[in-house]
Scaffold this motif. Structure first.
Motif, PDB file in Angstrom:
ATOM      1  N   PRO A  38       0.800  -1.231   0.000  1.00 21.12           N
ATOM      2  CA  PRO A  38       0.000   0.000   0.000  1.00 21.12           C
ATOM      3  C   PRO A  38       0.828   1.274   0.000  1.00 21.12           C
ATOM      4  N   ALA A  39       2.132   1.167   0.280  1.00 21.75           N
ATOM      5  CA  ALA A  39       3.004   2.346   0.261  1.00 21.75           C
ATOM      6  C   ALA A  39       3.577   2.625  -1.126  1.00 21.75           C
ATOM      7  N   GLY A  40       3.202   1.817  -2.138  1.00 24.08           N
ATOM      8  CA  GLY A  40       3.650   2.077  -3.503  1.00 24.08           C
ATOM      9  C   GLY A  40       4.896   1.297  -3.863  1.00 24.08           C
ATOM     10  N   ALA A  41       5.810   1.955  -4.555  1.00 23.74           N
ATOM     11  CA  ALA A  41       7.021   1.284  -5.030  1.00 23.74           C
ATOM     12  C   ALA A  41       8.162   2.276  -5.155  1.00 23.74           C
ATOM     13  N   VAL A  42       9.378   1.746  -5.034  1.00 19.67           N
ATOM     14  CA  VAL A  42      10.587   2.521  -5.305  1.00 19.67           C
ATOM     15  C   VAL A  42      11.268   1.838  -6.486  1.00 19.67           C
ATOM     16  N   THR A  43      11.532   2.592  -7.543  1.00 24.86           N
ATOM     17  CA  THR A  43      12.155   2.034  -8.750  1.00 24.86           C
ATOM     18  C   THR A  43      13.516   2.674  -8.958  1.00 24.86           C
ATOM     19  N   PHE A  44      14.500   1.835  -9.210  1.00 25.53           N
ATOM     20  CA  PHE A  44      15.857   2.295  -9.493  1.00 25.53           C
ATOM     21  C   PHE A  44      16.140   2.040 -10.968  1.00 25.53           C
ATOM     22  N   ALA A  45      16.412   3.089 -11.716  1.00 28.66           N
ATOM     23  CA  ALA A  45      16.681   2.948 -13.148  1.00 28.66           C
ATOM     24  C   ALA A  45      17.434   4.179 -13.634  1.00 28.66           C
ATOM     25  N   GLY A  46      18.436   3.961 -14.461  1.00 25.12           N
ATOM     26  CA  GLY A  46      19.173   5.071 -15.035  1.00 25.12           C
ATOM     27  C   GLY A  46      19.839   5.966 -14.016  1.00 25.12           C
ATOM     28  N   GLY A  47      20.234   5.388 -12.891  1.00 25.67           N
ATOM     29  CA  GLY A  47      20.877   6.180 -11.850  1.00 25.67           C
ATOM     30  C   GLY A  47      19.928   7.020 -11.029  1.00 25.67           C
ATOM     31  N   LEU A  74      12.970   6.484  -8.181  1.00 26.85           N
ATOM     32  CA  LEU A  74      11.627   6.974  -8.463  1.00 26.85           C
ATOM     33  C   LEU A  74      10.640   6.359  -7.476  1.00 26.85           C
ATOM     34  N   ARG A  75       9.847   7.198  -6.839  1.00 26.60           N
ATOM     35  CA  ARG A  75       8.831   6.718  -5.898  1.00 26.60           C
ATOM     36  C   ARG A  75       7.444   6.966  -6.484  1.00 26.60           C
ATOM     37  N   THR A  76       6.613   5.934  -6.438  1.00 26.61           N
ATOM     38  CA  THR A  76       5.265   6.020  -6.992  1.00 26.61           C
ATOM     39  C   THR A  76       4.256   5.440  -6.009  1.00 26.61           C
ATOM     40  N   GLY A  77       3.011   5.888  -6.149  1.00 26.62           N
ATOM     41  CA  GLY A  77       1.938   5.422  -5.282  1.00 26.62           C
ATOM     42  C   GLY A  77       1.140   4.287  -5.908  1.00 26.62           C
ATOM     43  N   ILE A  78      -0.050   4.059  -5.373  1.00 20.98           N
ATOM     44  CA  ILE A  78      -0.919   2.981  -5.849  1.00 20.98           C
ATOM     45  C   ILE A  78      -2.283   3.558  -6.212  1.00 20.98           C
ATOM     46  N   PHE A  79      -3.140   2.692  -6.751  1.00 17.24           N
ATOM     47  CA  PHE A  79      -4.513   3.041  -7.089  1.00 17.24           C
ATOM     48  C   PHE A  79      -5.432   2.274  -6.135  1.00 17.24           C
ATOM     49  N   PRO A  80      -5.849   2.899  -5.043  1.00 17.32           N
ATOM     50  CA  PRO A  80      -6.662   2.177  -4.062  1.00 17.32           C
ATOM     51  C   PRO A  80      -7.981   1.673  -4.662  1.00 17.32           C
ATOM     52  N   VAL A  81      -8.330   0.442  -4.338  1.00 19.26           N
ATOM     53  CA  VAL A  81      -9.595  -0.154  -4.761  1.00 19.26           C
ATOM     54  C   VAL A  81     -10.137  -0.976  -3.603  1.00 19.26           C
ATOM     55  N   GLU A  82     -11.382  -1.388  -3.714  1.00 19.53           N
ATOM     56  CA  GLU A  82     -11.941  -2.319  -2.743  1.00 19.53           C
ATOM     57  C   GLU A  82     -11.543  -3.719  -3.199  1.00 19.53           C
ATOM     58  N   ALA A  83     -10.599  -4.311  -2.517  1.00 21.79           N
ATOM     59  CA  ALA A  83     -10.044  -5.595  -2.952  1.00 21.79           C
ATOM     60  C   ALA A  83     -11.022  -6.730  -2.692  1.00 21.79           C
ATOM     61  N   LEU A  84     -11.155  -7.582  -3.688  1.00 18.14           N
ATOM     62  CA  LEU A  84     -11.959  -8.785  -3.558  1.00 18.14           C
ATOM     63  C   LEU A  84     -11.112  -9.932  -3.022  1.00 18.14           C
ATOM     64  N   ASN A  97     -10.994   6.893 -14.997  1.00 17.70           N
ATOM     65  CA  ASN A  97     -12.062   7.064 -13.994  1.00 17.70           C
ATOM     66  C   ASN A  97     -11.584   7.003 -12.548  1.00 17.70           C
ATOM     67  N   HIS A  98     -10.315   6.615 -12.330  1.00 17.09           N
ATOM     68  CA  HIS A  98      -9.790   6.517 -10.969  1.00 17.09           C
ATOM     69  C   HIS A  98      -9.109   7.822 -10.577  1.00 17.09           C
ATOM     70  N   PRO A  99      -9.339   8.318  -9.359  1.00 18.07           N
ATOM     71  CA  PRO A  99      -8.705   9.585  -8.950  1.00 18.07           C
ATOM     72  C   PRO A  99      -7.226   9.461  -8.596  1.00 18.07           C
ATOM     73  N   GLY A 100      -6.715   8.234  -8.510  1.00 15.49           N
ATOM     74  CA  GLY A 100      -5.321   8.011  -8.087  1.00 15.49           C
ATOM     75  C   GLY A 100      -4.324   8.404  -9.128  1.00 15.49           C
ATOM     76  N   PRO A 101      -3.053   8.136  -8.868  1.00 15.71           N
ATOM     77  CA  PRO A 101      -2.528   7.338  -7.758  1.00 15.71           C
ATOM     78  C   PRO A 101      -2.368   8.152  -6.475  1.00 15.71           C
ATOM     79  N   THR A 102      -2.086   7.432  -5.393  1.00 16.91           N
ATOM     80  CA  THR A 102      -1.845   8.094  -4.125  1.00 16.91           C
ATOM     81  C   THR A 102      -0.535   8.863  -4.170  1.00 16.91           C
ATOM     82  N   ASP A 103      -0.419   9.871  -3.339  1.00 16.26           N
ATOM     83  CA  ASP A 103       0.832  10.630  -3.214  1.00 16.26           C
ATOM     84  C   ASP A 103       1.844   9.817  -2.413  1.00 16.26           C
ATOM     85  N   VAL A 104       3.120  10.056  -2.679  1.00 15.88           N
ATOM     86  CA  VAL A 104       4.170   9.384  -1.916  1.00 15.88           C
ATOM     87  C   VAL A 104       5.145  10.418  -1.365  1.00 15.88           C
TER      88      VAL A 104
END
Length: 326
Positions: free
Chosen positions: A238-247, A250-260, A319-326
């Motif tokens: 739920p805290a998103g992801a950290v991506t390492f690329a090209g030196g 990058l931190r990114t969030g998620i798209f919250p949904v009601e999980a089945l 239609n989704h308001p996301g992603p979440t802020d990080v």
């Protein structure tokens, strides 16, 4: 060939299992209360392959299945999704194709995986040496293939052949303790595989496992990006992801949904990430599109059946308001 160049060929060789998934119907039903089940294709590698094909890429699977009704079902499902099964072979005897029984519920979720004498672990060096690696742009595999022999040696041989053919290696750590003889063996083998990969995707627990402690996972991901891998994605749920690329980091969030259900997210993330990179999208867009795919899958029943295509993904993003802020 760089990882991105190989991915842009949009033609993937995927190594690893295909299986049958059973889930109590309707959604929310506990297995112990089930009166009927829905059936679908499963298995991490097969799910990734199906997700890629839904986005217009080509994908071929390399594995073995049991020569019985469950194995035949999986072969038919690969055909249904358009996954090339030229290198999927049926084997007789007492081995069995993997079977998963999981609940489409989050609270007190139960997943039961039958992997005793698994057919896919019988994939051997001859199986991968029969593949013409020059036909593909990139190799993908998930960590489960390394859990037993001869599949382990065969996959390391596939890494060598991919490297010789100029294919980037894409590795989903996908650590599942029940498949391994010990944690020590798993840590050693998965670390060896990670050191050979050009793209590595895993969650905080998986990187932490490779590093010897969850508190060391982020540094392990950062180290792999600095030493050997072109792209490393460190997923934080739920805290998103950290991506390492090209030196860059990058931190990114998620798209919250009601999980089945909690299953299928990682496979869908991988398919969405690679499909986006194959279309020439930048890293932020690619990671976010992978995250959106993961959210879509956990909000639907099934794994491979729940994977979105491009139209469904674009509608979700619009239609989704996301992603979440990080």
């Amino acid at each position: 060939m760089s990882a991105r160049d190989g991915i842009k060929a949009r033609n993937f060789l995927v190594i690893g299992r295909v299986g049958m998934d059973l889930s109590p119907d309707p959604a929310g039903t506990r297995t112990r209360d089930a009166r009927s089940m829905t059936v679908g294709m499963g298995g991490s590698s097969a799910n990734i392959a199906a997700g890629l094909v839904k986005f217009g890429c080509k994908a071929a699977l390399v594995t073995k299945v049991s020569d019985d009704a469950v194995g035949w079902y999986c072969l038919n499902q690969l055909d249904h999704y358009g996954v090339d099964r030229t290198h999927v072979h049926a084997v007789s005897g007492e081995c069995r194709t993997s079977l998963a029984v999981y609940e489409s519920r989050v609270e007190e979720h139960q997943s039961v995986i039958y992997r005793n004498n698994a057919a896919d672990f019988l994939m051997d060096i001859a199986d991968v040496e029969a593949v013409d690696f020059s036909r593909y742009g990139a190799l993908i595999t998930a960590g489960t293939v390394f859990a037993a022999e001869p599949s382990r040696s065969a996959t390391f041989r596939a890494f060598e052949l991919a490297r010789a053919a100029g294919l980037p290696i894409i590795f989903d750590i996908d650590y599942r303790p029940y498949s391994w003889p010990s944690a020590e063996v798993a840590a050693d083998v998965l670390s060896r595989a990670g050191a050979m990969a050009d793209v590595i995707v895993g969650n905080d627990e998986e990187f932490g496992f490779m590093a010897g402690g969850i508190d060391k996972g982020l540094e392990k991901a950062r180290e792999l990006a600095a030493s050997s891998a072109e792209i490393v994605v460190y997923k934080l749920g739920p805290a998103g992801a950290v991506t390492f690329a090209g030196g860059e980091e990058l931190r990114t969030g998620i798209f919250p949904v009601e999980a089945l259900k909690p299953t299928g997210a990682g496979d869908s993330f991988m398919a969405g990430l690679l499909a986006a990179l194959s279309e020439g999208r930048d890293m932020r867009q690619a990671v976010l599109r992978g995250s959106a795919c993961a959210s879509i899958v956990v909000s639907r029943p099934g794994c491979a059946p729940a994977m979105p295509d491009r139209t469904e993904l674009e509608a979700f993003l619009a239609n989704h308001p996301g992603p979440t802020d990080v």
